[in-house]
Design a protein around this motif. Structure first.
Motif, PDB file in Angstrom:
ATOM      1  N   ARG A 152       0.884  -0.895  -0.358  1.00  0.00           N
ATOM      2  CA  ARG A 152       0.266  -0.469   0.085  1.00  0.00           C
ATOM      3  C   ARG A 152       0.783   1.096   0.391  1.00  0.00           C
ATOM      4  N   ASN A 153       2.405   1.092   0.491  1.00  0.00           N
ATOM      5  CA  ASN A 153       3.055   1.831   0.125  1.00  0.00           C
ATOM      6  C   ASN A 153       3.595   2.486  -0.963  1.00  0.00           C
ATOM      7  N   VAL A 154       3.144   1.444  -2.165  1.00  0.00           N
ATOM      8  CA  VAL A 154       3.910   1.375  -3.518  1.00  0.00           C
ATOM      9  C   VAL A 154       3.618   2.792  -3.931  1.00  0.00           C
ATOM     10  N   PRO A 155       2.144   3.905  -3.954  1.00  0.00           N
ATOM     11  CA  PRO A 155       1.914   4.953  -4.562  1.00  0.00           C
ATOM     12  C   PRO A 155       2.396   5.864  -3.547  1.00  0.00           C
ATOM     13  N   TYR A 156       2.622   6.450  -3.055  1.00  0.00           N
ATOM     14  CA  TYR A 156       3.055   6.984  -2.108  1.00  0.00           C
ATOM     15  C   TYR A 156       4.528   6.974  -2.516  1.00  0.00           C
ATOM     16  N   ARG A 157       5.768   5.636  -2.766  1.00  0.00           N
ATOM     17  CA  ARG A 157       6.693   6.253  -2.890  1.00  0.00           C
ATOM     18  C   ARG A 157       6.871   6.540  -4.867  1.00  0.00           C
ATOM     19  N   LEU A 158       6.021   5.849  -5.209  1.00  0.00           N
ATOM     20  CA  LEU A 158       6.051   6.488  -6.305  1.00  0.00           C
ATOM     21  C   LEU A 158       5.646   7.976  -7.146  1.00  0.00           C
ATOM     22  N   ALA A 159       4.500   9.021  -5.559  1.00  0.00           N
ATOM     23  CA  ALA A 159       4.760  10.137  -5.974  1.00  0.00           C
ATOM     24  C   ALA A 159       6.012  11.169  -6.134  1.00  0.00           C
ATOM     25  N   LYS A 160       6.624  10.819  -4.920  1.00  0.00           N
ATOM     26  CA  LYS A 160       7.300  11.075  -4.701  1.00  0.00           C
ATOM     27  C   LYS A 160       9.118  10.832  -5.673  1.00  0.00           C
ATOM     28  N   ASP A 161       8.960  10.641  -7.122  1.00  0.00           N
ATOM     29  CA  ASP A 161       9.255  10.246  -7.766  1.00  0.00           C
ATOM     30  C   ASP A 161       9.550  11.542  -8.739  1.00  0.00           C
ATOM     31  N   PRO A 162      10.957  11.995  -8.669  1.00  0.00           N
ATOM     32  CA  PRO A 162      10.959  13.732  -9.066  1.00  0.00           C
ATOM     33  C   PRO A 162      10.867  13.897 -10.654  1.00  0.00           C
ATOM     34  N   ASP A 163      11.153  12.234 -11.674  1.00  0.00           N
ATOM     35  CA  ASP A 163      10.561  12.524 -13.030  1.00  0.00           C
ATOM     36  C   ASP A 163       9.405  12.640 -13.823  1.00  0.00           C
ATOM     37  N   ASP A 164       8.927  12.078 -12.373  1.00  0.00           N
ATOM     38  CA  ASP A 164       7.354  11.868 -13.315  1.00  0.00           C
ATOM     39  C   ASP A 164       6.164  11.140 -11.594  1.00  0.00           C
ATOM     40  N   PRO A 165       5.955  12.185 -11.459  1.00  0.00           N
ATOM     41  CA  PRO A 165       5.611  11.671 -10.184  1.00  0.00           C
ATOM     42  C   PRO A 165       3.536  11.215 -10.546  1.00  0.00           C
ATOM     43  N   PHE A 166       3.885  10.376  -9.286  1.00  0.00           N
ATOM     44  CA  PHE A 166       2.241   9.090  -9.665  1.00  0.00           C
ATOM     45  C   PHE A 166       1.371  10.710  -9.000  1.00  0.00           C
ATOM     46  N   PRO A 167       0.305  10.728  -9.632  1.00  0.00           N
ATOM     47  CA  PRO A 167      -0.327  11.321  -9.487  1.00  0.00           C
ATOM     48  C   PRO A 167      -1.380  12.020  -8.678  1.00  0.00           C
ATOM     49  N   ILE A 168      -0.815  12.184  -7.216  1.00  0.00           N
ATOM     50  CA  ILE A 168      -1.738  11.458  -5.694  1.00  0.00           C
ATOM     51  C   ILE A 168      -1.900  12.644  -5.523  1.00  0.00           C
ATOM     52  N   ARG A 169      -3.731  13.631  -5.390  1.00  0.00           N
ATOM     53  CA  ARG A 169      -4.377  14.876  -4.741  1.00  0.00           C
ATOM     54  C   ARG A 169      -4.821  14.003  -3.390  1.00  0.00           C
ATOM     55  N   TYR A 170      -4.455  15.202  -2.838  1.00  0.00           N
ATOM     56  CA  TYR A 170      -4.607  15.332  -0.969  1.00  0.00           C
ATOM     57  C   TYR A 170      -5.954  16.789  -1.341  1.00  0.00           C
ATOM     58  N   ILE A 171      -6.612  15.998  -0.638  1.00  0.00           N
ATOM     59  CA  ILE A 171      -7.974  17.640   0.157  1.00  0.00           C
ATOM     60  C   ILE A 171      -7.839  18.737   1.045  1.00  0.00           C
ATOM     61  N   GLY A 172      -7.743  19.549   1.157  1.00  0.00           N
ATOM     62  CA  GLY A 172      -7.730  20.404   2.268  1.00  0.00           C
ATOM     63  C   GLY A 172      -6.679  20.425   2.853  1.00  0.00           C
ATOM     64  N   GLY A 173      -5.432  19.716   2.432  1.00  0.00           N
ATOM     65  CA  GLY A 173      -4.071  20.260   2.990  1.00  0.00           C
ATOM     66  C   GLY A 173      -3.942  18.585   3.596  1.00  0.00           C
ATOM     67  N   LYS A 174      -3.904  17.124   3.260  1.00  0.00           N
ATOM     68  CA  LYS A 174      -4.079  16.410   4.264  1.00  0.00           C
ATOM     69  C   LYS A 174      -3.287  15.851   3.697  1.00  0.00           C
TER      70      LYS A 174
END
Length: 59
Positions: free
Chosen positions: A10-32
């Motif tokens: 379950r941590n894979v998407p969060y790790r991929l979101a930190k990729d500087p070249d092409d981050p996984f497109p996770i959005r957070y609502i309300g600053g979460k």
């Protein structure tokens, strides 16, 4: 303490979101910073950029 190779999947998407070249497109609502969402169109575009069609053949 567990190293990165033993983190739950379950941590894979969060790790991929930190990729500087092409981050996984996770959005957070309300600053979460947890429990992000991914919009369908952005997910499809990201998968198309970061995957290949088909599966490798095994000899």
């Amino acid at each position: 303490m567990r190293d990165a190779a033993h983190q739950p999947r379950r941590n894979v998407p969060y790790r991929l979101a930190k990729d500087p070249d092409d981050p996984f497109p996770i959005r957070y609502i309300g600053g979460k910073t947890r429990d992000g969402i991914v919009l369908h169109d952005e997910l499809v575009a990201w998968v198309e950029r970061n995957s290949i069609v088909g599966s490798p053949r095994r000899d």
